[in-house]
Design a protein around this motif. Structure first.
Motif, short mmCIF file in Angstrom:
data_model
loop_
_atom_site.label_atom_id
_atom_site.label_comp_id
_atom_site.label_asym_id
_atom_site.label_seq_id
_atom_site.Cartn_x
_atom_site.Cartn_y
_atom_site.Cartn_z
N VAL A 286 0.69 -1.42 -0.20
CA VAL A 286 -0.18 0.11 -0.05
C VAL A 286 0.89 1.29 -0.02
CG1 VAL A 286 -1.75 1.25 1.49
CG2 VAL A 286 -2.08 -1.22 1.02
N ALA A 287 1.85 1.41 0.85
CA ALA A 287 2.77 2.40 0.88
C ALA A 287 3.54 2.60 -0.66
CB ALA A 287 3.88 2.24 1.94
N LEU A 288 3.80 1.40 -1.09
CA LEU A 288 4.44 1.48 -2.46
C LEU A 288 3.31 2.14 -3.48
CD1 LEU A 288 7.40 0.83 -3.84
CD2 LEU A 288 6.28 -1.21 -4.46
N LEU A 289 2.37 1.78 -3.53
CA LEU A 289 1.41 2.13 -4.42
C LEU A 289 1.09 3.65 -4.19
CD1 LEU A 289 -1.17 -0.75 -4.62
CD2 LEU A 289 0.55 0.01 -6.43
N LEU A 290 0.88 4.26 -2.93
CA LEU A 290 0.74 5.46 -2.74
C LEU A 290 2.03 6.32 -3.07
CD1 LEU A 290 -1.18 7.48 -1.25
CD2 LEU A 290 0.08 7.02 1.02
N TRP A 291 3.27 5.77 -2.69
CA TRP A 291 4.39 6.46 -3.31
C TRP A 291 4.34 6.80 -4.94
CZ3 TRP A 291 8.18 4.62 -6.77
CH2 TRP A 291 9.31 5.44 -6.83
N ALA A 292 3.67 5.61 -5.48
CA ALA A 292 3.87 5.81 -6.95
C ALA A 292 2.80 6.65 -7.34
CB ALA A 292 3.41 4.48 -7.65
N ALA A 293 1.40 6.97 -6.69
CA ALA A 293 0.48 7.69 -7.12
C ALA A 293 1.03 9.00 -6.99
CB ALA A 293 -0.81 7.45 -6.42
N VAL A 294 1.84 9.40 -5.98
CA VAL A 294 2.43 10.89 -5.46
C VAL A 294 3.36 11.28 -6.71
CG1 VAL A 294 3.39 12.01 -3.64
CG2 VAL A 294 1.62 10.67 -3.20
N TRP A 295 4.08 10.32 -6.98
CA TRP A 295 4.99 10.68 -7.95
C TRP A 295 4.55 10.94 -9.29
CZ3 TRP A 295 6.36 8.15 -12.48
CH2 TRP A 295 7.52 8.61 -12.87
N LEU A 296 3.52 10.09 -9.53
CA LEU A 296 2.86 10.44 -10.92
C LEU A 296 2.25 11.54 -10.76
CD1 LEU A 296 2.12 9.22 -13.53
CD2 LEU A 296 -0.06 8.42 -12.57
N ILE A 297 1.54 12.10 -9.75
CA ILE A 297 0.83 13.59 -9.56
C ILE A 297 2.13 14.48 -9.60
CG2 ILE A 297 -0.44 15.11 -8.14
CD1 ILE A 297 -2.05 12.36 -7.27
N GLN A 298 3.13 14.38 -9.15
CA GLN A 298 4.26 15.06 -9.26
C GLN A 298 4.60 15.49 -10.63
OE1 GLN A 298 7.31 13.84 -6.53
NE2 GLN A 298 6.39 14.99 -4.77
N GLN A 299 4.62 14.61 -11.55
CA GLN A 299 5.09 14.75 -12.76
C GLN A 299 4.10 15.53 -13.65
OE1 GLN A 299 8.05 13.58 -13.47
NE2 GLN A 299 8.01 13.03 -11.41
N VAL A 300 2.68 15.35 -13.27
CA VAL A 300 1.95 15.65 -14.17
C VAL A 300 1.02 17.05 -13.58
CG1 VAL A 300 1.51 13.94 -15.63
CG2 VAL A 300 0.09 14.17 -13.60
N TRP A 301 1.38 17.50 -12.38
CA TRP A 301 0.37 18.44 -11.74
C TRP A 301 0.29 19.91 -12.52
CZ3 TRP A 301 1.83 23.09 -9.64
CH2 TRP A 301 3.04 23.54 -9.61
N VAL A 302 1.50 20.20 -13.14
CA VAL A 302 1.60 21.38 -13.80
C VAL A 302 0.32 21.28 -15.02
CG1 VAL A 302 2.70 23.07 -15.22
CG2 VAL A 302 3.79 22.06 -13.09
N TRP A 303 0.30 20.17 -15.79
CA TRP A 303 -0.37 19.87 -16.92
C TRP A 303 -2.17 19.89 -16.37
CZ3 TRP A 303 1.18 21.30 -21.45
CH2 TRP A 303 2.42 20.93 -21.66
#
Length: 64
Positions: free
Chosen positions: A22-39
């Motif tokens: 669960v922590a790994l999936l949460l980390w991946a979701a946060v990382w993905l949002i960090q990559q696209v939040w400007v868009w």
């Protein structure tokens, strides 16, 4: 009913792996949002702008 063959150590290990996953999936979701939040913000701004322009255009057209 069948009794579980798992001991408390196996149950704790399974729980720890679940928490880790669960922590790994949460980390991946946060990382993905960090990559696209400007868009995402740009997309939101465009949607709000187009919605506002359509609302304004309809309000003007209704006056006629």
């Amino acid at each position: 009913m069948s009794s579980s063959d798992r001991g408390p150590l196996e149950t704790a290990k399974a729980f720890a792996w679940t928490v880790f996953l669960v922590a790994l999936l949460l980390w991946a979701a946060v990382w993905l949002i960090q990559q696209v939040w400007v868009w995402l913000l740009i997309l939101l701004a465009v949607v709000v702008l187009v919605g506002s322009l359509v609302w304004w255009w309809r309000m003007r057209r209704d006056r006629w």
